[in-house]
Design an enzyme around this catalytic site. Structure first.
Site, PDB file in Angstrom:
ATOM      1  N   PHE A 160      -2.340  15.865   4.726  1.00 50.71           N
ATOM      2  CA  PHE A 160      -2.425  15.371   3.354  1.00 50.71           C
ATOM      3  C   PHE A 160      -1.062  15.525   2.694  1.00 50.71           C
ATOM      4  O   PHE A 160      -0.517  16.622   2.643  1.00 50.71           O
ATOM      5  CB  PHE A 160      -3.503  16.126   2.576  1.00 50.71           C
ATOM      6  CG  PHE A 160      -3.804  15.492   1.256  1.00 50.71           C
ATOM      7  CD1 PHE A 160      -4.669  14.397   1.176  1.00 50.71           C
ATOM      8  CD2 PHE A 160      -3.216  15.962   0.094  1.00 50.71           C
ATOM      9  CE1 PHE A 160      -4.940  13.790  -0.047  1.00 50.71           C
ATOM     10  CE2 PHE A 160      -3.487  15.364  -1.135  1.00 50.71           C
ATOM     11  CZ  PHE A 160      -4.343  14.276  -1.204  1.00 50.71           C
ATOM     12  N   VAL A 161      -0.516  14.424   2.219  1.00 48.02           N
ATOM     13  CA  VAL A 161       0.824  14.459   1.616  1.00 48.02           C
ATOM     14  C   VAL A 161       0.770  14.015   0.159  1.00 48.02           C
ATOM     15  O   VAL A 161      -0.142  13.293  -0.245  1.00 48.02           O
ATOM     16  CB  VAL A 161       1.827  13.578   2.394  1.00 48.02           C
ATOM     17  CG1 VAL A 161       2.049  14.121   3.789  1.00 48.02           C
ATOM     18  CG2 VAL A 161       1.373  12.118   2.452  1.00 48.02           C
ATOM     19  N   GLU A 196       0.846  -1.210   0.000  1.00 41.94           N
ATOM     20  CA  GLU A 196       0.000   0.000   0.000  1.00 41.94           C
ATOM     21  C   GLU A 196       0.870   1.245   0.000  1.00 41.94           C
ATOM     22  O   GLU A 196       1.979   1.240   0.516  1.00 41.94           O
ATOM     23  CB  GLU A 196      -0.846   0.024   1.278  1.00 41.94           C
ATOM     24  CG  GLU A 196      -2.164  -0.723   1.176  1.00 41.94           C
ATOM     25  CD  GLU A 196      -3.268   0.151   0.587  1.00 41.94           C
ATOM     26  OE1 GLU A 196      -2.954   1.185  -0.038  1.00 41.94           O
ATOM     27  OE2 GLU A 196      -4.437  -0.217   0.763  1.00 41.94           O
ATOM     28  N   ASP A 197       0.319   2.320  -0.527  1.00 39.10           N
ATOM     29  CA  ASP A 197       1.006   3.603  -0.470  1.00 39.10           C
ATOM     30  C   ASP A 197       0.842   4.234   0.911  1.00 39.10           C
ATOM     31  O   ASP A 197       1.804   4.552   1.592  1.00 39.10           O
ATOM     32  CB  ASP A 197       0.492   4.558  -1.568  1.00 39.10           C
ATOM     33  CG  ASP A 197      -1.036   4.630  -1.635  1.00 39.10           C
ATOM     34  OD1 ASP A 197      -1.732   3.967  -0.834  1.00 39.10           O
ATOM     35  OD2 ASP A 197      -1.545   5.369  -2.507  1.00 39.10           O
ATOM     36  N   ARG A 230       2.438  12.589  -8.381  1.00 40.26           N
ATOM     37  CA  ARG A 230       2.828  11.188  -8.173  1.00 40.26           C
ATOM     38  C   ARG A 230       4.308  10.992  -8.502  1.00 40.26           C
ATOM     39  O   ARG A 230       4.981  10.142  -7.928  1.00 40.26           O
ATOM     40  CB  ARG A 230       2.008  10.250  -9.068  1.00 40.26           C
ATOM     41  CG  ARG A 230       0.546  10.124  -8.674  1.00 40.26           C
ATOM     42  CD  ARG A 230      -0.081   8.938  -9.406  1.00 40.26           C
ATOM     43  NE  ARG A 230      -1.536   8.997  -9.422  1.00 40.26           N
ATOM     44  CZ  ARG A 230      -2.319   8.572  -8.432  1.00 40.26           C
ATOM     45  NH1 ARG A 230      -1.801   8.079  -7.346  1.00 40.26           N
ATOM     46  NH2 ARG A 230      -3.635   8.647  -8.539  1.00 40.26           N
ATOM     47  N   LYS A 272      -0.890   6.958   8.841  1.00 40.37           N
ATOM     48  CA  LYS A 272      -1.303   8.111   9.654  1.00 40.37           C
ATOM     49  C   LYS A 272      -1.806   7.638  11.022  1.00 40.37           C
ATOM     50  O   LYS A 272      -2.158   6.472  11.190  1.00 40.37           O
ATOM     51  CB  LYS A 272      -2.398   8.883   8.919  1.00 40.37           C
ATOM     52  CG  LYS A 272      -1.875   9.553   7.652  1.00 40.37           C
ATOM     53  CD  LYS A 272      -2.899  10.503   7.093  1.00 40.37           C
ATOM     54  CE  LYS A 272      -2.447  11.054   5.766  1.00 40.37           C
ATOM     55  NZ  LYS A 272      -3.466  11.921   5.155  1.00 40.37           N
ATOM     56  N   ASP A 286      -4.763   5.729   5.974  1.00 41.93           N
ATOM     57  CA  ASP A 286      -5.273   6.846   6.770  1.00 41.93           C
ATOM     58  C   ASP A 286      -6.207   6.270   7.833  1.00 41.93           C
ATOM     59  O   ASP A 286      -5.783   5.941   8.934  1.00 41.93           O
ATOM     60  CB  ASP A 286      -5.956   7.847   5.844  1.00 41.93           C
ATOM     61  CG  ASP A 286      -6.461   9.080   6.558  1.00 41.93           C
ATOM     62  OD1 ASP A 286      -6.271   9.174   7.774  1.00 41.93           O
ATOM     63  OD2 ASP A 286      -7.053   9.962   5.902  1.00 41.93           O
TER      64      ASP A 286
HETATM   65  P1  5GP Z   1      -8.170   5.081   4.197  1.00 41.55           P
HETATM   66  O1  5GP Z   1      -9.256   4.138   3.719  1.00 41.55           O
HETATM   67  O2  5GP Z   1      -7.066   4.375   4.915  1.00 41.55           O
HETATM   68  O3  5GP Z   1      -8.750   6.207   5.015  1.00 41.55           O
HETATM   69  O4  5GP Z   1      -7.607   5.810   2.913  1.00 41.55           O
HETATM   70  C1  5GP Z   1      -6.593   5.259   2.145  1.00 41.55           C
HETATM   71  C2  5GP Z   1      -6.506   5.911   0.783  1.00 41.55           C
HETATM   72  O5  5GP Z   1      -6.786   7.316   0.858  1.00 41.55           O
HETATM   73  C3  5GP Z   1      -5.081   5.816   0.240  1.00 41.55           C
HETATM   74  O6  5GP Z   1      -4.878   4.611  -0.492  1.00 41.55           O
HETATM   75  C4  5GP Z   1      -4.977   7.064  -0.612  1.00 41.55           C
HETATM   76  O7  5GP Z   1      -5.512   6.807  -1.893  1.00 41.55           O
HETATM   77  C5  5GP Z   1      -5.867   8.070   0.092  1.00 41.55           C
HETATM   78  N1  5GP Z   1      -5.078   8.935   1.003  1.00 41.55           N
HETATM   79  C6  5GP Z   1      -5.121   8.927   2.358  1.00 41.55           C
HETATM   80  N2  5GP Z   1      -4.291   9.859   2.860  1.00 41.55           N
HETATM   81  C7  5GP Z   1      -3.696  10.455   1.794  1.00 41.55           C
HETATM   82  C8  5GP Z   1      -2.712  11.518   1.674  1.00 41.55           C
HETATM   83  O8  5GP Z   1      -2.207  12.092   2.632  1.00 41.55           O
HETATM   84  N3  5GP Z   1      -2.352  11.848   0.401  1.00 41.55           N
HETATM   85  C9  5GP Z   1      -2.882  11.258  -0.712  1.00 41.55           C
HETATM   86  N4  5GP Z   1      -2.447  11.679  -1.889  1.00 41.55           N
HETATM   87  N5  5GP Z   1      -3.802  10.260  -0.625  1.00 41.55           N
HETATM   88  C10 5GP Z   1      -4.201   9.860   0.615  1.00 41.55           C
END
Ligand code: 5GP
Length: 183
Positions: free
Chosen positions: A156-157, A103-104, A169, A135, A107
């Site tokens: 947000f990064v 995963e990237d 990207r 996070k 959050d």
């Molecule tokens: P989660 O379901 O964990 O809340 O969200 C995960 C997804 O939200 C990540 O795969 C990404 O696509 C997006 N995301 C969450 N935080 C960030 C951030 O700080 N920057 C960016 N560019 N995408 C984020």
């Protein structure tokens, strides 16, 4: 593209490309040790995980396979809802395989929870998760992540695969955006 080339767009650089490369090598060494003697299938989550997948996989010292999934999270703006749609499924039957989801960023962990449930129903031999960035909320929600590149603040990064409105990207570092970019 590096941060000096778009300095006016950025507020703060959290990690340079050198710091990221060094950490990815450390995480790969851990993964190598944990999976010694087992063949690993890396499952990259498109689009954000492209960079981490490329770097992590090349640091591994044994064979691995790679496959990709694309998912979209229904949510408003920057908030994820946990309701997920599969846009591209795996080409691989993962039953009996050792799977590592790459995963990237995590959050809330809602997207990941869905993905884990979906992949577990396919009976892999094992299933673990690696993320480049995590996070605080994910840490609070006790999302089970075996390998974390960096724990970061709740901001947000962009960069290293992470976009804002399709851009950034290809930024080699990871940074927060200047306020004028959002407005
Ligand atoms: P989660 O379901 O964990 O809340 O969200 C995960 C997804 O939200 C990540 O795969 C990404 O696509 C997006 N995301 C969450 N935080 C960030 C951030 O700080 N920057 C960016 N560019 N995408 C984020």
């Amino acid at each position: 593209m590096d941060d000096t080339q778009i300095a006016g767009d950025l507020s703060r650089v959290l990690f340079t490309s050198e710091q990221i490369a060094e950490r990815m090598a450390e995480v790969a060494a851990q993964i190598d040790a944990d999976y010694r003697g087992k063949e690993l299938l890396l499952v990259g989550v498109l689009n954000g995980a492209v960079m981490v997948m490329a770097d992590l996989s090349r640091e591994l010292t044994s064979h691995c396979r790679m496959d990709w999934m694309a998912i979209s999270s229904y949510g408003s703006g920057t908030q994820s809802s946990g309701v997920v749609r599969i846009l591209k499924d795996l080409n691989t039957d993962i039953s009996g395989m050792h799977v590592l989801v790459v995963e990237d960023i995590i959050d809330t962990g809602l997207t990941l929870s869905y993905l884990i449930g979906n992949l577990m129903s396919r009976n892999p031999a094992s299933l673990k998760v690696m993320t480049a960035f995590r996070k605080p909320e994910a840490a609070r929600n006790a999302v089970d992540v075996a390998y974390v590149g960096f724990d970061i603040p709740s901001e947000f990064v962009v960069g290293y695969g992470l976009d804002y409105d399709g851009h950034y990207r290809n930024l080699t570092s990871v940074a927060t955006l200047a306020p004028h970019i959002y407005s």
